[in-house]
Structure formats: C-alpha cells, structure tokens
Design an enzyme around this catalytic site. Structure first.
Site, mmCIF file in Angstrom:
data_model
loop_
_atom_site.group_PDB
_atom_site.id
_atom_site.type_symbol
_atom_site.label_atom_id
_atom_site.label_comp_id
_atom_site.label_asym_id
_atom_site.label_seq_id
_atom_site.Cartn_x
_atom_site.Cartn_y
_atom_site.Cartn_z
ATOM 1 N N HIS A 87 36.543 24.635 13.547
ATOM 2 C CA HIS A 87 37.929 24.578 13.995
ATOM 3 C C HIS A 87 38.203 23.292 14.782
ATOM 4 C CE1 HIS A 87 39.195 28.889 13.210
ATOM 5 N NE2 HIS A 87 37.945 28.819 12.800
ATOM 6 N N ASP A 128 45.054 26.685 16.668
ATOM 7 C CA ASP A 128 44.501 27.240 15.443
ATOM 8 C C ASP A 128 44.770 28.750 15.420
ATOM 9 O OD1 ASP A 128 42.524 28.596 16.838
ATOM 10 O OD2 ASP A 128 40.896 27.268 16.253
ATOM 11 N N GLU A 163 35.201 17.630 2.585
ATOM 12 C CA GLU A 163 34.360 16.428 2.678
ATOM 13 C C GLU A 163 33.719 16.110 1.333
ATOM 14 O OE1 GLU A 163 33.304 17.184 7.405
ATOM 15 O OE2 GLU A 163 31.727 17.404 5.882
ATOM 16 N N GLN A 184 26.452 14.525 7.499
ATOM 17 C CA GLN A 184 26.928 15.038 6.215
ATOM 18 C C GLN A 184 27.900 14.106 5.507
ATOM 19 O OE1 GLN A 184 27.422 19.294 5.591
ATOM 20 N NE2 GLN A 184 29.600 18.934 5.220
ATOM 21 N N SER A 238 33.490 21.439 4.891
ATOM 22 C CA SER A 238 32.486 20.884 3.985
ATOM 23 C C SER A 238 33.041 20.730 2.579
ATOM 24 C CB SER A 238 31.247 21.787 3.955
ATOM 25 O OG SER A 238 30.551 21.743 5.181
ATOM 26 N N GLN A 288 33.886 32.424 3.053
ATOM 27 C CA GLN A 288 33.232 31.481 2.144
ATOM 28 C C GLN A 288 33.113 31.989 0.706
ATOM 29 O OE1 GLN A 288 29.642 30.653 4.362
ATOM 30 N NE2 GLN A 288 30.797 29.769 6.060
ATOM 31 N N HIS A 308 27.625 25.953 1.757
ATOM 32 C CA HIS A 308 28.079 27.297 2.097
ATOM 33 C C HIS A 308 29.559 27.473 1.782
ATOM 34 C CE1 HIS A 308 29.394 24.769 5.292
ATOM 35 N NE2 HIS A 308 29.865 25.725 6.041
ATOM 36 N N TRP A 335 35.393 25.420 4.695
ATOM 37 C CA TRP A 335 36.501 24.599 4.201
ATOM 38 C C TRP A 335 36.333 23.125 4.560
ATOM 39 C CZ3 TRP A 335 39.129 25.318 0.222
ATOM 40 C CH2 TRP A 335 40.317 24.629 -0.026
#
Length: 468
Positions: free
Chosen positions: A14, A109, A368, A345, A365, A385, A360, A363
């Site tokens: 977040h 958020d 990206e 990453q 990842s 996920q 996994h 969102w």
C-alpha cells in the site's frame, strides 16, 4: 502551490504505490505533498524504503506518533484485522495533524476510511487510492449488495459470483478476506468497502488496455451509478521508479549482465509471502529439473500462513542452504543464483536478460512486470492474488498458471518443470511475451504527457486547485 496530504495503511503493497503517486504529483503537476506514515509494527522494508528513497523537498514525510498498543493486538488476529486495528488506533491524532497541515485534499487507501469522518469535520475532501486491480474494485463495490442478498458463505455458492458488467469470478478465486463471513477480517473488509461512496473520487492504479472490462463496467454499467460510485480516475500504471542498490544487489546485476537476452526466470513471491516447507522443496527441484537459468529469492518457509512475512518484510536475514533441499544450490550454481530474502525487483525486471517472472501476482509486482514487458508464471499466495492470477492468465493473456493435481496440497516438481519450460522455451511463452510487450508500449504511451492516465491525474489536480 496546491498542498495535499496522503495516508496509507501499513504494508509495502500500500505504501509504495501511494508514495509513487505522491512523487508523480510533485514532479509533474506542481503539487506539494505531506505523506503521513503509520509506524506501528513497521517492517524493516518500510524503514529502508523511506530512508533510501529519493524524496523531493516538496514531499514531506510525517511519522504519526505511535499509540499505546498494549493488549490491543492479539496473536490470534488475522492479518487484515491486525492491519485495520493498527490503522484505527494510529489515526486518533489525525484531526490535530490535518488541522495543522490544512491540505486541499486527503488521499487514503482502502483501509484508512476512518479518516473520512475526521475530514468531514474539517471540510477536507477525501480521495481513495485503490491499490489493487479494477477487477477487485468492482467486486468490492458490489460486496455490500452481495452481502445483503446472500445466505451462507460465498464459497458455497452453486456458481460464480456475477459482478454487474464483469466476467464471472469463480468462488475458488475469491479473496481470502471474504471466504469466511463469520470472522473479523470479513467484517473489517465489508466496513471499509461500504464507505467507498463517501469519497470525492477513486484513483485506480490501472489502465484501459489492461482492464478494459472492469473499467467499462465502472463507467457504464447502471449498477455502479445506482450505488453512487464516486468519479473514477484511472491513473496507472504507477510503479516504483528508483531502487537503492546494495553491494549484493550489484552482484545480482553483474550476474544478469553475463546471461543471454530473455533467458532468466526471476522468482520472487512478494514482500510478505512465504511457502510451506513441502512446497518450497517441490519448487526447488522443479526449477533444477527445468535446467533453465533463474534467480530465486529464497525466504525461510513457514507451514502456518502464506502471508507470514507481511510485518517482517526485509528483516528475515537467513541462509537458504539451511532450508532448501540438500544439494540444490550446488546442482544449480552453474546456471542459477539464489538470493536471501530480498532482491531489487524493478532493476531485475528492467534487465534485458530477464525473460519471465514467477510472481505471487500482488498488484504492484504485476504492474512492475508488465511495465517492463515481462510475462509471468502466476503463483498466488493470499489476499486477492488468485483473482489477479486468473485475470492475467485468462483475460489479459500475459501469464501461465501451474496446475496442482486434484487433492494435492502442493504443486508438484514435474508441473513446475513443465510450466517453466513452456514459458522460457515454448510457443506459449512466445505468445504471452508478445502480449506483455504490447502492454509495455501501451503503458508508456498512456503515462506520458497527453496520455489518458496523465490527463486523468490533471483532472484530479484541477479539482484540488478549484477548492476554496
């Protein structure tokens, strides 16, 4: 200069996208930002992030004073309950803080909606930054209706959940927080999503080419108008754009520099995710059997919870040889790299040697990976996920999902080998790689000046500037 405040609930998933949006506003839209940080149970990753990030002078990071949490958090609390209780207790001084700052708006958020009541007293408009997919946003907005119309558990429904205007959601893909309506996690999730209609606007970290159906439903389906859905602003993809590289990180990049283009599979299951001992063993031997180049970000397994590293992200220093199968590191050292706990990453995904990403499907990842044109092997662990994995594999066409044998509690090594080979060498891999590259180009165009996401952000800033 327009001044807005930001408030994120705990957790890197977040904090990072909200912080990236704050930086984007400062750099590209002339906005000054006060970023409020909850520090209770802050992970090492959170500390490192705020102390290594390049922070412009117009972006002020403000730590909210820690409340007395003695006896409030208990060991039997599930993850979301802990997160929501920490946020609720931390927001007690919020009225004083905002009165001092006097921002034009507050961006929160989904798990900080208690701030809406404070802002109403202070006449400060609130905008909700939805850090997950628009697919989950549609489901979340529909949830109060589904809750009122459904007896029993959603997972026991005879068919999929039919969100108006959207592809059906299989019950096995439902997010963890709605799988048991009797527990506190469900009550907290329902509480927060029920308050979405109270905000002045919803900021979505996505874009048209990635989630066409969900965004169309939110804008055009009558249901979302009937429930007073606030104006929607798709402003994505917003991802981390800089990373502090350690000496160990530099070694990873040096190793990648010596590999052929698109030849390396990057395996990293998120900042909060862990595998069971049995599953980690099967994954490891499947990777070895595939004989493909890979980087494995290894984390000590746990048989308790797939989200076992959420509050300890970035701090679990460990020796992978202590828990990976005997001989695995030696057998793969000629074509693979095993990293303990953490890797840069974005830098790895950006590298031309990286050919695919076993993820996994959190969102951040996901975005990206797609911004850098990297296809995925979907390995969902917790939260929403599974929904993301299905979206990416079946609707967007950028991912492959390994399949467990019915009745098995783990994905077997033979299936790991099959999927890795299919993505790295096969026709299926070529197809999803091509689609990922299309989305990379689409993301670039939509984010630059004049693009739809850039213009959407401009509209939000115009609203803020028009406040008295």
């Amino acid at each position: 200069m327009c001044h807005v405040a930001f408030l994120s609930s705990p957790g890197m998933g977040h904090i990072i996208p909200l912080f990236q949006f704050a930086k984007h506003l400062v750099h590209h839209h002339g906005v000054r930002v006060s970023f409020l940080v909850i520090t209770v149970e802050a992970s090492a990753a959170q500390y490192q992030f705020f102390h290594s990030a390049i922070i412009p002078p117009e972006l002020q990071v403000i730590n909210i004073p820690q409340p007395d949490m003695a006896g409030i958090i208990t060991n039997d609390m599930l993850l979301l309950t802990q997160l929501c209780v920490i946020t609720q207790e931390s927001l007690k001084p919020l009225k004083f803080i905002l009165a001092e700052l006097n921002p034009k708006a507050l961006v929160i958020d989904i798990f900080a909606t208690q701030a809406i009541d404070v802002c109403e007293e202070l006449s400060i408009p609130v905008y909700s930054f939805f850090t997950a997919s628009a697919t989950l946003l549609t489901f979340s907005l529909y949830l109060p209706t589904l809750d009122s119309q459904t007896e029993g558990e959603f997972v026991d429904l005879p068919g999929p959940v039919e969100v108006p205007g959207c592809p059906p959601i299989r019950t096995e893909d439902l997010l963890d927080q709605v799988r048991n309506r009797k527990n506190e996690e469900y009550r907290w999730y329902l509480f927060h999503v029920s308050r979405m209609s109270l905000v002045a606007g919803i900021l979505a970290n996505t874009w048209q080419d990635l989630e066409r159906d969900a965004l169309k439903a939110l804008k055009e389906n009558p249901f979302f108008g009937e429930i007073s859905t606030p104006p929607l602003y798709p402003i994505g993809p917003l991802i981390k754009d800089d990373e502090f590289l350690t000496d160990n990180d530099a070694e990873i990049i040096s190793w990648l520099d010596n590999q052929p283009s698109n030849s390396v599979l990057f395996i990293s299951l998120g900042s909060g995710g862990t595998l069971s001992s049995k599953q980690l063993t099967e994954l490891a031997w499947g990777l070895e059997m595939s004989q493909q180049r890979f980087i494995l970000v290894a984390r000590k397994p746990t048989d308790a919870s797939a989200s076992g590293a959420f509050f300890s992200a970035g701090s679990d220093e460990n020796d992978p040889s202590a828990y990976l199968p005997d001989g695995f590191i030696q057998k793969t050292q000629e074509f693979a790299l095993v990293i303990s706990s953490w890797a840069p990453q974005v830098t790895v995904l950006r590298h031309e040697s990286t050919g695919a990403f076993m993820s996994h499907c959190g969102w951040n990842s996901t975005l990206e990976s797609l911004v850098h044109g990297v296809p995925m092997i979907a390995w969902p662990l917790y939260a929403e996920q599974r929904m993301n994995a299905t979206l990416l594999a079946e609707e967007v066409g950028v991912a492959v999902k390994p399949v467990a044998v019915p009745g098995d509690e783990v994905i077997r090594r033979e299936e790991v080998e099959r999927v890795v080979r299919a993505v790295m060498e096969g026709e299926q891999g070529k197809a999803i790689r091509g689609r990922a590259r299309e989305l990379k180009e689409s993301a670039r165009k939509i984010s630059e000046k004049g693009g739809l996401s850039y213009n959407s952000t401009c509209h939000v800033v115009e609203h803020w500037n028009s406040q008295g």
